[in-house]
Motif scaffolding. Sequence first.
Motif, PDB file in Angstrom:
ATOM      1  N   GLN A 146       0.902  -1.195   0.261  1.00  8.83           N
ATOM      2  CA  GLN A 146      -0.171  -0.032   0.073  1.00  8.83           C
ATOM      3  C   GLN A 146       0.815   1.277   0.132  1.00  8.83           C
ATOM      4  O   GLN A 146       1.781   1.447   1.161  1.00  8.83           O
ATOM      5  N   LEU A 147       0.820   2.036  -1.125  1.00 12.77           N
ATOM      6  CA  LEU A 147       1.750   3.325  -1.193  1.00 12.77           C
ATOM      7  C   LEU A 147       0.820   4.511  -0.658  1.00 12.77           C
ATOM      8  O   LEU A 147       1.641   5.478  -0.106  1.00 12.77           O
ATOM      9  N   ILE A 148      -0.480   4.328  -1.060  1.00 11.28           N
ATOM     10  CA  ILE A 148      -1.333   5.409  -0.488  1.00 11.28           C
ATOM     11  C   ILE A 148      -2.736   4.693  -0.084  1.00 11.28           C
ATOM     12  O   ILE A 148      -3.227   4.241  -0.607  1.00 11.28           O
ATOM     13  N   ALA A 149      -3.211   5.057   1.355  1.00  9.72           N
ATOM     14  CA  ALA A 149      -4.311   4.517   1.606  1.00  9.72           C
ATOM     15  C   ALA A 149      -5.520   5.068   1.198  1.00  9.72           C
ATOM     16  O   ALA A 149      -5.757   6.045   0.438  1.00  9.72           O
ATOM     17  N   GLU A 150      -6.713   4.283   1.211  1.00  7.88           N
ATOM     18  CA  GLU A 150      -7.895   4.577   0.704  1.00  7.88           C
ATOM     19  C   GLU A 150      -8.273   5.793   1.483  1.00  7.88           C
ATOM     20  O   GLU A 150      -8.055   6.049   2.772  1.00  7.88           O
ATOM     21  N   GLY A 151      -9.308   6.612   0.633  1.00  9.23           N
ATOM     22  CA  GLY A 151      -9.514   8.015   1.368  1.00  9.23           C
ATOM     23  C   GLY A 151     -10.757   8.434   0.769  1.00  9.23           C
ATOM     24  O   GLY A 151     -11.581   7.914   0.133  1.00  9.23           O
ATOM     25  N   ASP A 152     -11.109   9.883   1.081  1.00 13.43           N
ATOM     26  CA  ASP A 152     -12.130  10.449   0.437  1.00 13.43           C
ATOM     27  C   ASP A 152     -11.935  10.672  -0.954  1.00 13.43           C
ATOM     28  O   ASP A 152     -10.708  10.674  -1.680  1.00 13.43           O
ATOM     29  N   LYS A 153     -12.951  10.749  -1.782  1.00 11.28           N
ATOM     30  CA  LYS A 153     -12.954  10.805  -3.265  1.00 11.28           C
ATOM     31  C   LYS A 153     -12.384  12.392  -3.478  1.00 11.28           C
ATOM     32  O   LYS A 153     -12.679  13.322  -2.731  1.00 11.28           O
ATOM     33  N   ILE A 154     -11.548  12.825  -4.630  1.00 13.65           N
ATOM     34  CA  ILE A 154     -10.931  13.794  -4.686  1.00 13.65           C
ATOM     35  C   ILE A 154     -11.287  14.448  -6.019  1.00 13.65           C
ATOM     36  O   ILE A 154     -10.959  13.812  -7.323  1.00 13.65           O
ATOM     37  N   GLY A 155     -12.213  15.316  -6.100  1.00 12.13           N
ATOM     38  CA  GLY A 155     -12.805  15.622  -7.366  1.00 12.13           C
ATOM     39  C   GLY A 155     -11.760  16.212  -8.410  1.00 12.13           C
ATOM     40  O   GLY A 155     -11.828  15.898  -9.601  1.00 12.13           O
ATOM     41  N   TRP A 156     -10.847  17.102  -8.186  1.00 13.89           N
ATOM     42  CA  TRP A 156      -9.836  17.690  -9.122  1.00 13.89           C
ATOM     43  C   TRP A 156      -8.768  16.456  -9.595  1.00 13.89           C
ATOM     44  O   TRP A 156      -8.462  16.611 -10.885  1.00 13.89           O
ATOM     45  N   ALA A 157      -8.639  15.337  -8.723  1.00 12.78           N
ATOM     46  CA  ALA A 157      -7.683  14.489  -9.124  1.00 12.78           C
ATOM     47  C   ALA A 157      -8.521  13.602 -10.285  1.00 12.78           C
ATOM     48  O   ALA A 157      -7.982  13.012 -11.174  1.00 12.78           O
ATOM     49  N   ALA A 158      -9.926  13.277  -9.716  1.00 10.34           N
ATOM     50  CA  ALA A 158     -10.632  12.403 -10.698  1.00 10.34           C
ATOM     51  C   ALA A 158     -10.934  13.178 -12.023  1.00 10.34           C
ATOM     52  O   ALA A 158     -10.814  12.517 -13.063  1.00 10.34           O
ATOM     53  N   SER A 159     -10.792  14.619 -11.948  1.00  9.26           N
ATOM     54  CA  SER A 159     -10.912  15.127 -13.239  1.00  9.26           C
ATOM     55  C   SER A 159      -9.893  14.947 -14.037  1.00  9.26           C
ATOM     56  O   SER A 159     -10.166  14.949 -15.328  1.00  9.26           O
ATOM     57  N   LEU A 160      -8.767  15.270 -13.585  1.00 12.35           N
ATOM     58  CA  LEU A 160      -7.435  15.207 -14.266  1.00 12.35           C
ATOM     59  C   LEU A 160      -7.229  13.669 -14.494  1.00 12.35           C
ATOM     60  O   LEU A 160      -6.673  13.423 -15.651  1.00 12.35           O
ATOM     61  N   GLY A 161      -7.628  12.569 -13.675  1.00 16.34           N
ATOM     62  CA  GLY A 161      -7.253  11.383 -14.122  1.00 16.34           C
ATOM     63  C   GLY A 161      -8.221  11.117 -15.406  1.00 16.34           C
ATOM     64  O   GLY A 161      -8.158   9.867 -16.113  1.00 16.34           O
ATOM     65  N   SER A 162      -9.390  11.776 -15.586  1.00 14.79           N
ATOM     66  CA  SER A 162     -10.046  11.248 -16.820  1.00 14.79           C
ATOM     67  C   SER A 162      -9.504  11.422 -18.000  1.00 14.79           C
ATOM     68  O   SER A 162      -9.852  10.860 -19.194  1.00 14.79           O
ATOM     69  N   LEU A 163      -8.268  11.991 -18.157  1.00  7.50           N
ATOM     70  CA  LEU A 163      -7.347  11.872 -19.257  1.00  7.50           C
ATOM     71  C   LEU A 163      -6.584  10.607 -19.468  1.00  7.50           C
ATOM     72  O   LEU A 163      -5.953  10.793 -20.529  1.00  7.50           O
ATOM     73  N   HIS A 164      -6.734   9.935 -18.547  1.00  9.56           N
ATOM     74  CA  HIS A 164      -5.894   8.600 -18.584  1.00  9.56           C
ATOM     75  C   HIS A 164      -6.501   7.962 -19.790  1.00  9.56           C
ATOM     76  O   HIS A 164      -5.276   7.244 -20.559  1.00  9.56           O
ATOM     77  N   SER A 165      -7.415   7.461 -20.129  1.00  7.32           N
ATOM     78  CA  SER A 165      -7.947   6.683 -21.612  1.00  7.32           C
ATOM     79  C   SER A 165      -7.630   7.480 -22.651  1.00  7.32           C
ATOM     80  O   SER A 165      -6.894   6.754 -23.616  1.00  7.32           O
ATOM     81  N   PRO A 166      -7.878   8.866 -22.719  1.00  9.70           N
ATOM     82  CA  PRO A 166      -7.448   9.342 -24.190  1.00  9.70           C
ATOM     83  C   PRO A 166      -5.864   9.488 -24.213  1.00  9.70           C
ATOM     84  O   PRO A 166      -5.377   9.129 -25.542  1.00  9.70           O
ATOM     85  N   LEU A 167      -5.074   9.632 -23.254  1.00  8.46           N
ATOM     86  CA  LEU A 167      -3.621   9.626 -23.190  1.00  8.46           C
ATOM     87  C   LEU A 167      -3.210   8.102 -23.694  1.00  8.46           C
ATOM     88  O   LEU A 167      -2.368   7.726 -24.538  1.00  8.46           O
ATOM     89  N   ALA A 168      -3.897   7.186 -23.226  1.00  6.80           N
ATOM     90  CA  ALA A 168      -3.747   5.691 -23.739  1.00  6.80           C
ATOM     91  C   ALA A 168      -3.847   5.409 -24.953  1.00  6.80           C
ATOM     92  O   ALA A 168      -3.018   4.794 -25.667  1.00  6.80           O
ATOM     93  N   TRP A 169      -4.952   6.220 -25.611  1.00  6.55           N
ATOM     94  CA  TRP A 169      -5.010   5.940 -27.154  1.00  6.55           C
ATOM     95  C   TRP A 169      -3.875   6.813 -27.810  1.00  6.55           C
ATOM     96  O   TRP A 169      -3.308   6.364 -28.854  1.00  6.55           O
ATOM     97  N   GLY A 170      -3.602   7.971 -27.214  1.00  2.00           N
ATOM     98  CA  GLY A 170      -2.445   8.650 -28.034  1.00  2.00           C
ATOM     99  C   GLY A 170      -1.126   7.865 -27.852  1.00  2.00           C
ATOM    100  O   GLY A 170      -0.329   7.823 -28.721  1.00  2.00           O
ATOM    101  N   LEU A 171      -0.671   7.609 -26.610  1.00  3.63           N
ATOM    102  CA  LEU A 171       0.236   6.811 -26.394  1.00  3.63           C
ATOM    103  C   LEU A 171       0.501   5.568 -27.349  1.00  3.63           C
ATOM    104  O   LEU A 171       1.539   5.230 -28.096  1.00  3.63           O
ATOM    105  N   SER A 172      -0.643   4.781 -27.590  1.00  5.77           N
ATOM    106  CA  SER A 172      -0.762   3.491 -28.341  1.00  5.77           C
ATOM    107  C   SER A 172      -0.334   3.897 -29.842  1.00  5.77           C
ATOM    108  O   SER A 172       0.343   3.397 -30.451  1.00  5.77           O
ATOM    109  N   ALA A 173      -1.165   5.159 -30.285  1.00  2.00           N
ATOM    110  CA  ALA A 173      -0.796   5.561 -31.583  1.00  2.00           C
ATOM    111  C   ALA A 173       0.747   5.931 -31.646  1.00  2.00           C
ATOM    112  O   ALA A 173       1.244   5.540 -32.965  1.00  2.00           O
ATOM    113  N   LEU A 174       1.424   6.665 -30.700  1.00  2.00           N
ATOM    114  CA  LEU A 174       2.904   6.878 -30.932  1.00  2.00           C
ATOM    115  C   LEU A 174       3.429   5.705 -30.788  1.00  2.00           C
ATOM    116  O   LEU A 174       4.579   5.358 -31.641  1.00  2.00           O
ATOM    117  N   VAL A 175       3.189   4.688 -30.339  1.00  2.00           N
ATOM    118  CA  VAL A 175       3.890   3.202 -30.044  1.00  2.00           C
ATOM    119  C   VAL A 175       3.973   2.693 -31.511  1.00  2.00           C
ATOM    120  O   VAL A 175       4.984   2.323 -31.970  1.00  2.00           O
TER     121      VAL A 175
END
Length: 173
Positions: free
Chosen positions: A121-150
């Motif tokens: 465990q690196l970071i314990a479970e906790g409350d939801k963090i809105g700004w982190a979830a918002s920025l985290g929503s870029l994870h999937s689009p970035l995955a597609w971009g990274l796949s295209a670059l690969v």
Amino acid sequence: MIKDTAAGYGLISKAFHWGMALLIGWQILKFGDRIAEGEHWVGQVLVPWHVSIGVLLLALIVLRTFWTISQRRNRPPQNGTTGIFATAGHGLLYVLLILQPITGILVMLGGGYGLDAFGVQLIAEGDKIGWAASLGSLHSPLAWGLSALVVGHITMALVHQFVVRDGTLKRMA
């Protein structure tokens, strides 16, 4: 040879490249989790390691970035327009390889899940963090971009090997 030279990449650069290539290939298989809701071998065997491998890749890309900077004067030269495109492509790969696991971590923290890697465990479970979830929503689009670059990276390596025949692939093999 451990360090890079003008004639080719050294053992450390090659280990970073091919080791990370295998891990990134593993991560890209996560797309298979979207098929049949993950009810197949990819979803059951590989996907549970996705977060741990992502954390490992983040550590490796940070180390690789420092190694690359330390070796930049020793590396094979990138000349002309092709060199500019190669440098830009590699730069984009590095940026996405750093952003991808960071946004993945933000998904976990934003959802209040905490962060575990390889059973630690690196970071314990906790409350939801809105700004982190918002920025985290870029994870999937970035995955597609990274796949295209690969795919582009692999394609250009093969073009250099079989069309241009300039020995580019040999320097990293």
